[in-house]
Design a protein around this motif. Structure first.
Motif, PDB file in Angstrom:
ATOM      1  N   PHE A  78       0.687  -1.005   0.573  1.00 49.19           N
ATOM      2  CA  PHE A  78       0.200   0.067  -0.227  1.00 49.19           C
ATOM      3  C   PHE A  78       0.972   1.294  -0.134  1.00 49.19           C
ATOM      4  O   PHE A  78       1.876   1.453   1.116  1.00 49.19           O
ATOM      5  N   ILE A  79       0.404   2.214  -0.790  1.00 52.00           N
ATOM      6  CA  ILE A  79       1.596   3.265  -0.758  1.00 52.00           C
ATOM      7  C   ILE A  79       0.970   4.563  -1.235  1.00 52.00           C
ATOM      8  O   ILE A  79      -0.452   4.872  -1.835  1.00 52.00           O
ATOM      9  N   TYR A  80       0.947   5.737  -0.222  1.00 47.72           N
ATOM     10  CA  TYR A  80       0.371   6.500  -0.169  1.00 47.72           C
ATOM     11  C   TYR A  80       1.162   7.719  -0.553  1.00 47.72           C
ATOM     12  O   TYR A  80       2.110   8.153   0.462  1.00 47.72           O
ATOM     13  N   GLU A  81       0.215   8.395  -1.040  1.00 50.46           N
ATOM     14  CA  GLU A  81       1.095   9.624  -1.414  1.00 50.46           C
ATOM     15  C   GLU A  81       1.209  11.434  -1.068  1.00 50.46           C
ATOM     16  O   GLU A  81       2.314  12.024  -0.963  1.00 50.46           O
ATOM     17  N   VAL A  82       0.616  10.797   0.361  1.00 54.28           N
ATOM     18  CA  VAL A  82      -0.004  12.030   0.911  1.00 54.28           C
ATOM     19  C   VAL A  82      -0.596  11.281   2.558  1.00 54.28           C
ATOM     20  O   VAL A  82      -1.167  10.340   2.122  1.00 54.28           O
ATOM     21  N   LEU A  83      -0.373  11.792   3.406  1.00 50.71           N
ATOM     22  CA  LEU A  83      -0.511  11.359   4.673  1.00 50.71           C
ATOM     23  C   LEU A  83      -1.388  12.744   5.710  1.00 50.71           C
ATOM     24  O   LEU A  83      -0.612  13.067   6.057  1.00 50.71           O
ATOM     25  N   GLY A  84      -2.838  12.403   5.863  1.00 52.82           N
ATOM     26  CA  GLY A  84      -3.670  13.058   6.124  1.00 52.82           C
ATOM     27  C   GLY A  84      -4.727  12.511   7.175  1.00 52.82           C
ATOM     28  O   GLY A  84      -4.909  11.362   7.065  1.00 52.82           O
ATOM     29  N   ILE A  85      -5.647  13.537   7.356  1.00 51.66           N
ATOM     30  CA  ILE A  85      -6.617  12.144   8.287  1.00 51.66           C
ATOM     31  C   ILE A  85      -6.689  10.974   7.720  1.00 51.66           C
ATOM     32  O   ILE A  85      -7.249   9.864   8.322  1.00 51.66           O
ATOM     33  N   ASP A  86      -7.562  11.167   6.408  1.00 51.31           N
ATOM     34  CA  ASP A  86      -8.687  10.124   5.883  1.00 51.31           C
ATOM     35  C   ASP A  86      -7.648   9.347   5.391  1.00 51.31           C
ATOM     36  O   ASP A  86      -8.365   8.103   5.638  1.00 51.31           O
ATOM     37  N   GLU A  87      -6.462   9.724   4.742  1.00 52.30           N
ATOM     38  CA  GLU A  87      -4.992   8.953   4.433  1.00 52.30           C
ATOM     39  C   GLU A  87      -5.127   7.906   5.878  1.00 52.30           C
ATOM     40  O   GLU A  87      -5.081   6.617   5.891  1.00 52.30           O
ATOM     41  N   ALA A  88      -4.676   8.523   7.359  1.00 51.49           N
ATOM     42  CA  ALA A  88      -4.539   7.251   8.374  1.00 51.49           C
ATOM     43  C   ALA A  88      -5.742   6.262   8.251  1.00 51.49           C
ATOM     44  O   ALA A  88      -5.303   5.571   8.948  1.00 51.49           O
ATOM     45  N   ARG A  89      -6.910   6.674   9.158  1.00 49.99           N
ATOM     46  CA  ARG A  89      -8.257   6.492   8.794  1.00 49.99           C
ATOM     47  C   ARG A  89      -7.963   4.615   8.180  1.00 49.99           C
ATOM     48  O   ARG A  89      -8.345   4.257   8.174  1.00 49.99           O
ATOM     49  N   HIS A  90      -7.283   5.604   6.633  1.00 53.25           N
ATOM     50  CA  HIS A  90      -7.309   4.120   6.140  1.00 53.25           C
ATOM     51  C   HIS A  90      -7.012   2.897   5.684  1.00 53.25           C
ATOM     52  O   HIS A  90      -6.782   2.287   6.035  1.00 53.25           O
ATOM     53  N   LEU A 123      -0.959  17.056  12.209  1.00 53.84           N
ATOM     54  CA  LEU A 123      -0.799  16.925  13.337  1.00 53.84           C
ATOM     55  C   LEU A 123      -1.629  16.014  13.856  1.00 53.84           C
ATOM     56  O   LEU A 123      -1.170  14.368  14.224  1.00 53.84           O
ATOM     57  N   PRO A 124      -3.224  16.173  13.155  1.00 60.53           N
ATOM     58  CA  PRO A 124      -4.609  15.232  13.097  1.00 60.53           C
ATOM     59  C   PRO A 124      -3.831  13.926  12.398  1.00 60.53           C
ATOM     60  O   PRO A 124      -4.151  12.892  13.185  1.00 60.53           O
ATOM     61  N   ALA A 125      -3.682  13.487  11.464  1.00 66.15           N
ATOM     62  CA  ALA A 125      -2.673  12.635  11.203  1.00 66.15           C
ATOM     63  C   ALA A 125      -2.255  11.834  11.778  1.00 66.15           C
ATOM     64  O   ALA A 125      -1.863  10.693  12.005  1.00 66.15           O
ATOM     65  N   GLN A 126      -0.744  12.154  12.441  1.00 65.52           N
ATOM     66  CA  GLN A 126       0.616  12.010  13.069  1.00 65.52           C
ATOM     67  C   GLN A 126      -0.515  11.072  14.050  1.00 65.52           C
ATOM     68  O   GLN A 126       0.156  10.226  14.243  1.00 65.52           O
ATOM     69  N   ASN A 127      -1.301  11.667  14.932  1.00 65.58           N
ATOM     70  CA  ASN A 127      -2.470  10.851  15.911  1.00 65.58           C
ATOM     71  C   ASN A 127      -3.147   9.945  15.701  1.00 65.58           C
ATOM     72  O   ASN A 127      -3.233   9.202  16.207  1.00 65.58           O
ATOM     73  N   ALA A 128      -3.560  10.153  14.838  1.00 71.83           N
ATOM     74  CA  ALA A 128      -4.193   8.775  14.567  1.00 71.83           C
ATOM     75  C   ALA A 128      -3.688   7.597  13.558  1.00 71.83           C
ATOM     76  O   ALA A 128      -3.733   6.408  13.644  1.00 71.83           O
ATOM     77  N   LEU A 129      -2.368   8.020  13.247  1.00 70.03           N
ATOM     78  CA  LEU A 129      -1.478   7.448  12.539  1.00 70.03           C
ATOM     79  C   LEU A 129      -1.155   6.241  13.976  1.00 70.03           C
ATOM     80  O   LEU A 129      -0.521   4.873  14.233  1.00 70.03           O
ATOM     81  N   LEU A 130      -0.213   7.540  14.535  1.00 64.40           N
ATOM     82  CA  LEU A 130      -0.655   6.722  16.180  1.00 64.40           C
ATOM     83  C   LEU A 130      -0.835   5.708  16.975  1.00 64.40           C
ATOM     84  O   LEU A 130      -0.332   4.784  17.327  1.00 64.40           O
ATOM     85  N   LYS A 131      -2.137   5.867  17.290  1.00 62.05           N
ATOM     86  CA  LYS A 131      -3.263   5.112  18.038  1.00 62.05           C
ATOM     87  C   LYS A 131      -2.903   3.389  16.304  1.00 62.05           C
ATOM     88  O   LYS A 131      -3.405   2.342  17.867  1.00 62.05           O
ATOM     89  N   THR A 132      -2.556   3.734  15.714  1.00 64.32           N
ATOM     90  CA  THR A 132      -2.814   2.205  14.387  1.00 64.32           C
ATOM     91  C   THR A 132      -0.971   1.876  15.004  1.00 64.32           C
ATOM     92  O   THR A 132      -1.038   0.144  15.055  1.00 64.32           O
ATOM     93  N   LEU A 133       0.002   2.387  15.684  1.00 67.53           N
ATOM     94  CA  LEU A 133       1.237   1.865  15.385  1.00 67.53           C
ATOM     95  C   LEU A 133       1.559   1.428  16.863  1.00 67.53           C
ATOM     96  O   LEU A 133       2.202   0.797  17.584  1.00 67.53           O
ATOM     97  N   GLU A 134       0.705   2.148  17.894  1.00 63.21           N
ATOM     98  CA  GLU A 134       0.197   2.015  19.211  1.00 63.21           C
ATOM     99  C   GLU A 134       0.526  -0.037  19.332  1.00 63.21           C
ATOM    100  O   GLU A 134       0.586  -0.369  20.293  1.00 63.21           O
ATOM    101  N   GLU A 135      -0.592  -0.506  18.775  1.00 64.66           N
ATOM    102  CA  GLU A 135      -1.137  -2.212  18.650  1.00 64.66           C
ATOM    103  C   GLU A 135      -1.033  -2.045  17.399  1.00 64.66           C
ATOM    104  O   GLU A 135      -2.337  -2.518  16.501  1.00 64.66           O
ATOM    105  N   PRO A 136      -0.059  -3.024  16.710  1.00 71.64           N
ATOM    106  CA  PRO A 136       0.475  -2.756  15.711  1.00 71.64           C
ATOM    107  C   PRO A 136       0.075  -4.617  15.179  1.00 71.64           C
ATOM    108  O   PRO A 136       0.267  -5.590  15.750  1.00 71.64           O
TER     109      PRO A 136
END
Length: 203
Positions: free
Chosen positions: A40-52, A77-90
């Motif tokens: 999965f390749i993401y050219e940008v990382l916004g809040i929608d992409e982080a949720r995806h 920053l919102p995207a980082q916080n959303a991604l953080l939740k994913t990385l906390e429980e890999p």
């Protein structure tokens, strides 16, 4: 960049340019981009992409592992916080590669869960080493020559920040240089004045 593909960490920060990053990563992992359902390749990382990303990360891999390659150069920053939740429980067998121009772009809580690698040292990084090794008066002269060279200031300071970290420079000094880095991409800013300021704060 050296990655142990047989013992992958669940998340990496790759410092460098986005252009060509995906091919470099896939080559290091011996993975094909063609018709790969686990890539999965993401050219940008916004809040929608982080949720995806979170939703895709929770799904099972078709093969041995899932790979996420993400351009986080302009991450919010919102995207980082959303991604953080994913990385906390890999999820098992799921690996993330975030490409950034400099590490300080990311939240400390996010950085703490990832390993940092350098994609490829560029000319800016090499020049930054030379700049740091110069005495103060020579740095001032260097600043004037740099301003006339037409070289991009942002990557140059990025290289300087990475070199300062490798040299275990004081955190206060790194913060001062990083503060100036924010002005480097402003076309109205003077590269000479910015570098002269850095030359003075280094001592």
């Amino acid at each position: 960049m050296e990655i142990d593909k047989d013992h992958l960490h669940h998340a990496y920060i790759l410092v460098g340019e986005w252009e060509g990053a995906t091919d470099t990563i896939l080559q290091a992992l011996s993975i094909s981009k063609d018709n790969n359902p686990d890539l999965f390749i993401y050219e940008v990382l916004g809040i929608d992409e982080a949720r995806h990303i979170k939703a895709r990360a929770q799904a099972s891999a078709f093969g041995e592992k899932k790979i996420f390659v993400i351009n986080a150069v302009d991450v919010t920053l919102p995207a980082q916080n959303a991604l953080l939740k994913t990385l906390e429980e890999p999820a098992p067998n799921t690996h993330f590669f975030l490409v950034v121009s400099y590490v300080d772009r990311l939240l400390p809580t996010l950085r703490s869960r990832m390993q940092v690698l350098t994609l490829k040292p560029g000319e800016g990084e090499v020049s930054a080493k030379k700049f740091l090794d110069l005495p103060k008066d020579k740095r001032i002269t260097f600043a004037s020559k740099f301003a006339l060279s037409g070289e991009s200031l942002g990557p140059f300071i990025d290289g300087m920040l990475e070199e300062l970290r490798r040299r275990h420079a004081r955190e206060e000094l790194i913060k001062r240089v990083f503060t100036v880095r924010r002005f480097a991409d402003d076309e109205a800013a003077s590269p000479r004045l910015i570098l002269e300021h850095i030359a003075l704060v280094l001592d």
